[in-house]
Design a protein around this motif. Structure first.
Motif, short mmCIF file in Angstrom:
data_model
loop_
_atom_site.label_atom_id
_atom_site.label_comp_id
_atom_site.label_asym_id
_atom_site.label_seq_id
_atom_site.Cartn_x
_atom_site.Cartn_y
_atom_site.Cartn_z
N UNK A 182 4.64 -0.89 6.95
CA UNK A 182 4.03 -0.94 7.94
C UNK A 182 2.57 -2.32 7.11
N UNK A 183 2.75 -3.40 8.59
CA UNK A 183 2.10 -4.76 8.67
C UNK A 183 0.52 -4.91 7.71
N UNK A 184 0.26 -3.39 8.52
CA UNK A 184 -1.19 -3.13 7.91
C UNK A 184 -1.79 -2.35 6.05
N UNK A 185 -0.94 -2.17 5.76
CA UNK A 185 -0.17 -1.20 4.25
C UNK A 185 0.22 -1.85 3.05
N UNK A 186 1.26 -2.73 3.76
CA UNK A 186 2.42 -2.97 2.76
C UNK A 186 2.45 -3.69 1.53
N UNK A 187 1.28 -4.33 1.32
CA UNK A 187 0.89 -5.38 0.76
C UNK A 187 0.18 -5.02 -0.39
N UNK A 188 -0.22 -4.14 0.37
CA UNK A 188 -1.83 -3.66 -0.49
C UNK A 188 -2.19 -3.09 -2.07
N UNK A 189 -0.82 -2.55 -1.72
CA UNK A 189 -0.52 -1.51 -3.22
C UNK A 189 0.10 -1.90 -4.81
N UNK A 240 7.92 -9.88 -1.57
CA UNK A 240 7.47 -8.39 -0.59
C UNK A 240 7.88 -8.90 0.95
N UNK A 241 7.02 -10.24 0.93
CA UNK A 241 7.15 -10.55 2.69
C UNK A 241 8.36 -11.09 3.24
N UNK A 242 8.94 -11.67 2.18
CA UNK A 242 10.79 -11.74 2.56
C UNK A 242 11.73 -10.19 2.94
N UNK A 243 11.52 -9.37 2.62
CA UNK A 243 11.82 -7.88 2.68
C UNK A 243 10.93 -7.92 4.18
N UNK A 244 9.93 -7.78 4.28
CA UNK A 244 9.42 -7.71 5.31
C UNK A 244 9.88 -7.63 6.87
N UNK A 245 9.81 -9.64 6.24
CA UNK A 245 10.22 -10.45 8.03
C UNK A 245 11.90 -9.65 8.11
N UNK A 246 12.38 -9.19 7.08
CA UNK A 246 14.21 -8.79 7.04
C UNK A 246 14.13 -7.91 8.01
N UNK A 247 13.26 -7.12 7.40
CA UNK A 247 13.43 -5.97 8.58
C UNK A 247 13.08 -6.30 9.93
N UNK A 248 11.78 -6.73 10.24
CA UNK A 248 11.47 -7.03 10.88
C UNK A 248 12.73 -7.85 11.69
N UNK A 249 13.11 -8.53 11.46
CA UNK A 249 14.28 -9.44 12.24
C UNK A 249 15.24 -8.33 13.11
N UNK A 307 2.46 8.77 6.08
CA UNK A 307 1.87 8.24 4.72
C UNK A 307 0.76 7.47 5.63
N UNK A 308 0.32 6.75 4.14
CA UNK A 308 -0.54 5.97 3.94
C UNK A 308 -0.88 5.06 5.48
N UNK A 309 -2.46 5.10 6.02
CA UNK A 309 -2.28 4.36 7.49
C UNK A 309 -3.44 3.53 7.08
N UNK A 331 4.59 -7.91 14.56
CA UNK A 331 4.50 -9.95 13.99
C UNK A 331 5.16 -9.67 12.71
N UNK A 332 5.38 -10.96 11.98
CA UNK A 332 5.57 -11.02 11.09
C UNK A 332 4.77 -10.83 9.69
N UNK A 333 5.31 -10.74 8.67
CA UNK A 333 3.68 -10.70 7.54
C UNK A 333 3.92 -12.15 7.03
N UNK A 334 2.99 -12.46 5.70
CA UNK A 334 2.72 -14.23 5.26
C UNK A 334 1.90 -14.17 3.93
N UNK A 335 3.26 -15.13 3.04
CA UNK A 335 2.48 -14.68 1.80
C UNK A 335 0.93 -15.20 1.72
#
Length: 393
Positions: A210-217, A43-52, A278-280, A67-71
């Motif tokens: 969304x860095x706040x929620x992308x990993x939660x569900x 999940x983090x690899x995909x998110x950080x690729x989008x950030x880049x 969406x969810x926030x 900001x990037x995400x971190x596993x």
């Protein structure tokens, strides 16, 4: 073997509920978990690729970088290592970051109803009850595919249950709110068997950018069959529901604005932009508020029945955040509480919204002895909290 409602049972039920409140039990539990899963690292690899790809464009517009995400941080902050999802395709594509779930025709079984019916059938099989002997279906979920026709009625048709069906929602407390309604309908004699179904397809409603929620569900579907008990009836291995409770207090700290009004605020109402709809959530604020409210709810609810946290053999809590659950229980017990007392499934499933506490119950109850008590409790958007005090028969 399926149990058919006998004439004697119907007669006894009618005579009993005409004079007093009927006793109620959990007759069956069903859980459906998708096979596909995604790890924190993926999940983090995909998110950080989008950030880049996104940050240079933001810089050109004079906007601050994202900001990037971190596993490792995800696991530390939430306790989540991976999550099961209904559909993996599309989620990890930085250009899409949403599951690919094709539309179905109006006459085809909807995705949500199919997901719910799978768990519901398992609950019926666990109870040994035929679908025709269920007289109400409640689809109690945090996320509904559509407003109408009610998903519950579609599940009713798919299963072949009798009576009626309706939908309800109360965020991550939806399943407990459904149990609250079902339990009291059966206690009052309005129904004999109520099937509470909670299909949670949360990844379809999640903003994976969304860095706040992308990993939660994560996604999961559960079902609970609520049944009437005879005045002196005991069913070994099943729970009698002693009491249920629901509590709400308005808060915007967990919110979705997705709905038909959203398009009317846009220049082109034929197009619905997802940004902001969406969810926030305000994670830090939610953590503090719900920890305090959850602890108070649990202590007060148990005290009404002469119980304390120490008299509970087990707690099946909402599977949202391992640190939050640990803090609530530490406040209640005055010390750390381990997996045996308060089992967690969050680490491998993620937050499955209203389904999580039911999954924890299904996987962690068969070792309990007759007479031991447990508390099923969930908290979420609203704010909302629901609880069910149960006794092993």
């Amino acid at each position: 073997m399926l149990r058919r409602t006998s004439e004697r049972e119907v007669s006894d039920f009618a005579m009993h509920h005409s004079n007093a409140m009927t006793r109620v039990c959990v007759g069956g539990l069903g859980v459906e978990i998708p096979e596909a899963s995604i790890s924190n690292e993926e999940l983090v690899e995909s998110f950080n690729s989008w950030i880049d790809a996104e940050n240079p464009a933001r810089e050109a517009r004079g906007l601050p970088p994202l900001a990037k995400s971190d596993a490792a941080f995800i696991e530390h902050a939430s306790g989540i290592r991976r999550r099961h999802i209904y559909e993996r395709e599309g989620i990890l594509d930085p250009k899409r970051m949403a599951p690919v779930i094709p539309a179905r025709g109006d006459d085809d079984l909807s995705v949500m109803a199919e997901f719910g019916a799978a768990a519901a059938q398992k609950a019926l099989d666990h109870a040994g009850v035929a679908a025709r002997d269920v007289d109400l279906v409640i689809c109690a979920s945090a996320h509904h595919q559509r407003p109408y026709p009610a998903i519950a009625i579609e599940i009713q048709k798919a299963l072949g249950t009798g009576g009626a069906g309706f939908d309800m929602g109360l965020g991550c407390s939806s399943a407990l709110a459904g149990l609250h309604v079902a339990t009291n309908l059966v206690k009052a004699g309005a129904h004999r068997r109520v099937l509470v179904v909670t299909p949670e397809l949360i990844t379809a409603h999640l903003n994976f950018r969304d860095r706040q929620t992308h990993f939660i569900f994560g996604d999961a579907s559960v079902a609970v069959l609520i049944e009437a008990l005879g005045a002196n009836e005991e069913r070994p291995g099943r729970f009698e529901i002693v009491d249920t409770r629901s509590w709400t207090q308005f808060s915007n700290n967990i919110r979705t604005n997705f709905g038909f009004m959203s398009r009317l605020a846009q220049d082109d109402p034929s197009y619905l932009a997802m940004e902001g709809n969406l969810i926030k959530q305000n994670g830090n604020k939610v953590f503090k508020d719900v920890t305090v409210a959850g602890h108070k709810f649990i202590v007060d609810f148990l005290a009404e029945h002469g119980h304390t946290p120490e008299t509970m053999r087990r707690f099946w809590l909402h599977q949202a955040n391992a640190r939050m659950n640990a803090m609530i229980l530490k406040l209640a017990f005055g010390g750390e509480v381990g997996h045996d007392r308060a089992p967690m499934v969050l680490d491998r499933l993620g937050n499955t919204a209203a389904a999580g506490a039911i999954i924890a119950l299904k996987e962690n109850h068969e070792d309990m002895k007759p007479g031991e008590h447990g508390l099923l409790c969930a908290f979420g958007a609203g704010y909302s909290i629901g609880g069910a005090l149960m006794r092993m028969m």
